[in-house]
Design a protein around this motif. Structure first.
Motif, PDB file in Angstrom:
ATOM      1  N   SER A 147       0.787  -1.233  -0.085  1.00 20.75           N
ATOM      2  CA  SER A 147      -0.039   0.138   0.025  1.00 20.75           C
ATOM      3  C   SER A 147       0.701   1.436  -0.150  1.00 20.75           C
ATOM      4  O   SER A 147       2.156   1.181   0.554  1.00 20.75           O
ATOM      5  N   TRP A 149       1.402   5.825   0.533  1.00 22.37           N
ATOM      6  CA  TRP A 149       1.434   6.712   1.663  1.00 22.37           C
ATOM      7  C   TRP A 149       0.502   7.658   2.079  1.00 22.37           C
ATOM      8  O   TRP A 149       0.544   8.389   2.841  1.00 22.37           O
ATOM      9  N   LYS A 173       2.953  -4.860   3.501  1.00 16.18           N
ATOM     10  CA  LYS A 173       3.960  -4.055   3.267  1.00 16.18           C
ATOM     11  C   LYS A 173       3.343  -2.661   3.246  1.00 16.18           C
ATOM     12  O   LYS A 173       2.799  -2.273   1.964  1.00 16.18           O
ATOM     13  N   GLU A 176       7.129   2.655   3.057  1.00 12.68           N
ATOM     14  CA  GLU A 176       8.250   3.164   3.899  1.00 12.68           C
ATOM     15  C   GLU A 176       7.957   4.548   4.680  1.00 12.68           C
ATOM     16  O   GLU A 176       8.704   5.009   5.361  1.00 12.68           O
ATOM     17  N   GLY A 227       1.848   4.077  -7.618  1.00 14.50           N
ATOM     18  CA  GLY A 227       2.198   4.838  -8.708  1.00 14.50           C
ATOM     19  C   GLY A 227       1.961   3.809  -9.968  1.00 14.50           C
ATOM     20  O   GLY A 227       2.102   2.864  -9.894  1.00 14.50           O
ATOM     21  N   LYS A 332       8.777  17.154  -6.324  1.00 14.74           N
ATOM     22  CA  LYS A 332       8.222  16.751  -7.543  1.00 14.74           C
ATOM     23  C   LYS A 332       7.032  17.509  -8.068  1.00 14.74           C
ATOM     24  O   LYS A 332       7.088  18.153  -9.187  1.00 14.74           O
ATOM     25  N   GLU A 383      -0.088  12.878 -14.133  1.00 15.43           N
ATOM     26  CA  GLU A 383      -0.480  13.107 -12.550  1.00 15.43           C
ATOM     27  C   GLU A 383       0.493  13.787 -11.632  1.00 15.43           C
ATOM     28  O   GLU A 383       1.880  13.400 -11.844  1.00 15.43           O
TER      29      GLU A 383
HETATM   30  N1  LIG Z   1      -2.735   5.625  -6.934  1.00 14.28           N
HETATM   31  C1  LIG Z   1      -2.186   5.943  -5.880  1.00 14.28           C
HETATM   32  O1  LIG Z   1      -3.038   6.160  -4.931  1.00 14.28           O
HETATM   33  C2  LIG Z   1      -1.051   6.467  -5.659  1.00 14.28           C
HETATM   34  C3  LIG Z   1      -0.313   7.081  -6.504  1.00 14.28           C
HETATM   35  N2  LIG Z   1       0.963   7.478  -6.289  1.00 14.28           N
HETATM   36  C4  LIG Z   1       1.629   8.333  -7.370  1.00 14.28           C
HETATM   37  O2  LIG Z   1       3.077   7.554  -7.542  1.00 14.28           O
HETATM   38  C5  LIG Z   1       4.168   8.505  -7.712  1.00 14.28           C
HETATM   39  C6  LIG Z   1       5.158   7.907  -6.844  1.00 14.28           C
HETATM   40  O3  LIG Z   1       4.933   7.946  -5.610  1.00 14.28           O
HETATM   41  P1  LIG Z   1       5.893   6.583  -4.675  1.00 14.28           P
HETATM   42  O4  LIG Z   1       5.871   6.725  -3.437  1.00 14.28           O
HETATM   43  O5  LIG Z   1       7.162   6.325  -5.312  1.00 14.28           O
HETATM   44  O6  LIG Z   1       4.774   5.302  -5.112  1.00 14.28           O
HETATM   45  P2  LIG Z   1       5.191   3.862  -5.167  1.00 14.28           P
HETATM   46  O7  LIG Z   1       4.133   3.539  -6.146  1.00 14.28           O
HETATM   47  O8  LIG Z   1       6.613   3.757  -5.557  1.00 14.28           O
HETATM   48  O9  LIG Z   1       5.055   3.395  -3.898  1.00 14.28           O
HETATM   49  C7  LIG Z   1       3.678   2.444  -3.243  1.00 14.28           C
HETATM   50  C8  LIG Z   1       4.170   1.268  -2.747  1.00 14.28           C
HETATM   51  O10 LIG Z   1       4.734   0.312  -3.666  1.00 14.28           O
HETATM   52  C9  LIG Z   1       5.964   0.001  -2.885  1.00 14.28           C
HETATM   53  N3  LIG Z   1       6.919  -0.050  -3.998  1.00 14.28           N
HETATM   54  C10 LIG Z   1       7.599   0.547  -4.745  1.00 14.28           C
HETATM   55  N4  LIG Z   1       8.623  -0.328  -5.625  1.00 14.28           N
HETATM   56  C11 LIG Z   1       8.121  -1.350  -5.427  1.00 14.28           C
HETATM   57  C12 LIG Z   1       8.588  -2.732  -5.905  1.00 14.28           C
HETATM   58  N5  LIG Z   1       9.685  -2.555  -6.982  1.00 14.28           N
HETATM   59  N6  LIG Z   1       7.920  -3.703  -5.684  1.00 14.28           N
HETATM   60  C13 LIG Z   1       6.943  -3.884  -4.684  1.00 14.28           C
HETATM   61  N7  LIG Z   1       6.550  -2.863  -4.014  1.00 14.28           N
HETATM   62  C14 LIG Z   1       7.200  -1.375  -4.595  1.00 14.28           C
HETATM   63  C15 LIG Z   1       6.435   1.247  -1.966  1.00 14.28           C
HETATM   64  O11 LIG Z   1       7.273   0.871  -1.068  1.00 14.28           O
HETATM   65  C16 LIG Z   1       5.066   1.426  -1.473  1.00 14.28           C
HETATM   66  O12 LIG Z   1       4.860   0.702  -0.367  1.00 14.28           O
HETATM   67  C17 LIG Z   1       3.441   9.583  -6.991  1.00 14.28           C
HETATM   68  O13 LIG Z   1       3.989  10.902  -7.130  1.00 14.28           O
HETATM   69  C18 LIG Z   1       1.929   9.454  -7.441  1.00 14.28           C
HETATM   70  O14 LIG Z   1       1.785  10.352  -8.559  1.00 14.28           O
HETATM   71  C19 LIG Z   1       1.792   7.574  -5.107  1.00 14.28           C
HETATM   72  C20 LIG Z   1       1.001   7.095  -4.105  1.00 14.28           C
HETATM   73  C21 LIG Z   1      -0.454   6.379  -4.459  1.00 14.28           C
END
Ligand SMILES: NC(=O)C1=CN([C@@H]2O[C@H](COP(=O)(O)OP(=O)(O)OC[C@H]3O[C@@H](n4cnc5c(N)ncnc54)[C@H](O)[C@@H]3O)[C@@H](O)[C@H]2O)C=CC1
Ligand SMILES: O=C(O)/C=C/C=C(\O)C(=O)O
Length: 479
Positions: A147, A149, A173, A176, A227, A332, A383
C-alpha cells in the motif's frame, strides 16, 4: 519511535539490521527508524503465513468474522492515538485523520467481517445433461498486500481485511514513508485474538522489501495501490509467475462543470475534491473543465475560496492543508508547477512553498490553481498528486468528453449537471472506473472500485475484492 516487523504475532528487528530514517513532514525532522527488511525477513513472514494457512482457511466464517470485528473495534478504541500517529507520519491535518482515515480503517474491517458471511458462490443446473455444476470459492493461500503513503491505514486495511476475511494469510508492506499506523495495527490484531502468522507486516523500501514480496514464487496474489510506473513494474515481474494481480494506480481525473449545476454545492465540493489531503488522493479532480458561460464567475469564486484555505501545522484544528508527505514529493510537485509556467500556464493562486512559523523545514505548499488554454500540456496530462489543479473552459459536451478521455489514465470522473440525459450520455462514454455525479468521493463499500487504462487492473470493494482473494473452482457432478 523505532518500528519493528510483525511476524508470527511477534515484533522483530530486521535480520540485516538495516534501518531507514522516518521523517516527520510537518517539521522535516527524523523522528524514528524503520526496518529495511530483506528477502530473509519476507521469507520468515511467508513461512509464518504458510503455517497459519491450513487452520485459518478452515476457521468458520462466523469465527473469522468475529475476530475481524474485534480488530475493527480495536481501531475504533484507539482512534485518537492512531489519528495522531497518522497525522505525524503523513503530514495530513489531524482533523482529517480523525474524521476520515481512521474511521474508514475500522469500517474496512467491519465491512469485510460482515461481507464474508454473505458471500456465496454460484451453481448451474445443466438442464438435459443430468448434471449440476457448483463453484467453490477457495482462499488462494499466502497473498501480498502493498500500500501507499497517501491514505496509510485506510488503504492498508482496505486490502488486508478482504484478504483475511476470504481465508488467506497475508504478507503486507505499508509504504516506507508512512509506516507508523501499520505498525500499531499489529498490537491491535494480537489483542483481537488474530491467530499468529495470519497477518504479517514487513517494513522497508519498495525496491528491497516490496520487490522480495512480488518476486516470491509462493505468494500467489498481489494487491497493490500506488504509482502507475510501480504498477507496471509489478505486472512485469509477477505475470510470468501467473500471480493474480489487483493494481489500483494513478489518475488524472476530470471534474466537468456544466452551467446548469447546483452552483454552491459544486463550488464547495470542488474545493474539497481539488485539495483534500493536500491533493494526494488518486481520486482528486485535478483537471477542472468549466462550461464557458460560467467560466469567469467560477474562476473568481473558486480562486477566492482556495485563497481562504489555511495551510498550517497538521496538529492545529483550523488547518485545512497540512504538509506534503515528503521532501522528494514536495520537490516533484514544485517541478510540475515550474513546467506549467514554462508551458504558459497562468498561476491564478498559490505556487509557492509556505513557511509555517516554528516548523520552517516542513513540506508545506500553497494550494495552487493554474489556468491552461490547452488540455495537451504536461500539467494536464501527467499525474501531479499534490495540491495543484488546472482549470479551463469548454464549449460543448463533445469537446469536453474528448478532453476528459484524452489522457492515459481512467480512474474517476466527476460531473456537475442537473440534466439527466446528459448525465447518462457522459457517464456511459467517459473513460473511468468510477463516475460521481453532483458529488465526490461518496463511498459505498459494496461498489466496484478501481480504474481502467493506466489507472489499473481489476476492482476492489465489496464482493469484487472477495472474488479477487479467492480461487474459483467449478465442480461438475453427473447424476
Ligand atoms: N494511486 C495512488 O493512490 C498513488 C499514486 N502515487 C503516485 O505515484 C508517484 C510515486 O509515488 P511513490 O511513493 O514512489 O509510490 P510507489 O508506487 O513507489 O509506492 C507505493 C508502494 O509500492 C511500494 N513499491 C515501490 N516499488 C516497489 C517494487 N519494486 N516492488 C514492490 N513494491 C514496491 C512502495 O514501497 C509503497 O509501499 C506519486 O507521485 C503519485 O503520482 C503514489 C501513491 C499512491
Ligand atoms: O477506497 C477509497 O475510498 C479511496 C481510495 C483511494 C485511493 O486508492 C488512493 O487515493 O490511492
Amino acid at each position: 519511535m523505532d518500528i519493528k516487523n510483525y511476524i508470527n504475532g511477534n515484533f522483530h528487528e530486521p535480520s540485516s539490521n538495516e534501518w531507514i530514517d522516518n521523517f516527520c513532514p510537518a517539521n522535516g525532522e527524523v523522528y524514528g527508524q524503520i526496518p529495511n527488511s530483506s528477502k530473509e525477513d519476507v521469507e520468515n513472514a511467508y513461512i509464518a503465513a504458510k503455517s497459519a494457512f491450513p487452520s485459518w482457511s478452515q476457521t468458520t466464517l462466523e469465527e473469522r468474522s468475529r475476530i475481524l470485528l474485534k480488530i475493527s473495534e480495536g481501531i475504533e478504541a484507539n482512534l485518537g492515538k492512531l489519528a495522531q500517529a497518522e497525522s505525524e507520519d503523513n503530514g495530513k491535518p489531524i482533523s482529517l485523520a480523525k474524521a476520515i482515515d481512521i474511521p474508514r480503517a475500522s469500517s474496512n474491517f467491519r465491512f469485510f467481517a460482515n461481507a464474508i458471511t454473505q458471500f456465496a458462490s454460484e451453481s448451474h443446473e445443466s438442464v438435459g445433461m443430468n448434471a449440476i455444476n457448483y463453484t467453490l470459492r477457495q482462499p488462494i493461500g499466502v497473498v501480498g498486500c502493498i500500500s501507499p503513503w497517501n491514505l496509510p491505514l485506510y488503504l492498508f486495511t482496505w486490502k488486508i481485511a478482504p484478504a483475511l476475511a476470504a481465508g488467506n494469510c497475508v504478507v503486507a508492506k505499508p509504504s516506507e514513508v508512512t509506516p507508523m499506523t501499520a505498525y500499531l495495527l499489529g498490537e491491535i490484531c494480537n489483542k483481537a485474538g488474530l491467530p499468529k502468522g495470519v497477518l504479517n507486516i514487513v517494513h522497508g523500501l519498495g525496491t528491497t522489501t516490496g520487490q522480495a514480496i512480488i518476486e516470491h514464487p509462493d505468494i500467489k496474489a498481489i494487491s497493490f495501490t500506488g504509482g502507475t510506473a510501480t504498477g507496471a513494474h509489478i505486472a512485469r515481474t509477477a505475470a510470468p509467475m501467473f500471480k493474480k494481480l489487483s493494481l489500483e494506480l494513478g489518475g488524472k481525473n476530470p471534474n466537468i462543470i456544466f452551467a446548469d449545476c447546483d452552483y454552491d454545492d459544486m463550488l464547495k465540493t470542488t474545493v474539497k475534491s481539488s485539495f483534500a489531503n493536500q491533493g494526494q488522493i488518486c481520486l482528486c479532480g485535478s483537471r477542472i473543465f468549466v462550461e464557458a458561460s460560467i467560466y469567469e464567475k467560477f474562476k473568481t469564486d473558486y480562486v477566492k475560496k482556495v485563497k481562504q484555505l489555511k495551510v498550517g501545522h497538521p496538529s492545529k484544528n483550523d488547518t485545512n492543508i497540512g504538509a506534503l508527505v515528503s521532501k522528494p514529493h514536495l520537490e516533484k510537485v514544485m517541478d510540475c508547477i515550474q513546467i506549467a509556467k514554462e508551458e504558459n500556464g497562468k498561476v491564478l493562486c498559490g505556487g509557492n512553498r509556505v513557511t509555517v512559523a516554528g516548523f520552517e523545514n516542513g513540506y508545506y505548499l500553497e494550494p495552487t490553481v493554474i489556468e491552461v488554454t490547452t488540455d495537451d500540456c504536461r500539467v494536464n496530462q501527467e499525474e501531479i498528486f499534490g495540491p495543484v489543479v488546472t482549470i479551463m473552459p469548454f464549449n460543448t459536451e463533445d469537446d469536453v468528453l474528448q478532453m476528459a478521455n484524452k489522457v492515459k489514465y481512467g480512474l474517476s470522473a466527476t460531473l456537475w449537471t442537473n440534466d439527466l440525459k446528459r448525465t447518462m450520455r457522459l457517464s456511459n462514454q467517459i473513460h473511468a472506473g468510477i463516475v460521481w455525479v453532483n458529488t465526490w468521493l461518496m463511498r459505498d463499500l459494496r461498489t466496484p472500485f478501481g480504474g481502467m487504462k493506466a489507472s489499473g487492473v481489476g476492482r476492489e470493494g465489496g464482493f469484487e475484492a472477495l472474488r479477487f482473494f479467492t480461487e474459483p473452482k467449478n465442480v461438475c457432478i453427473k447424476y
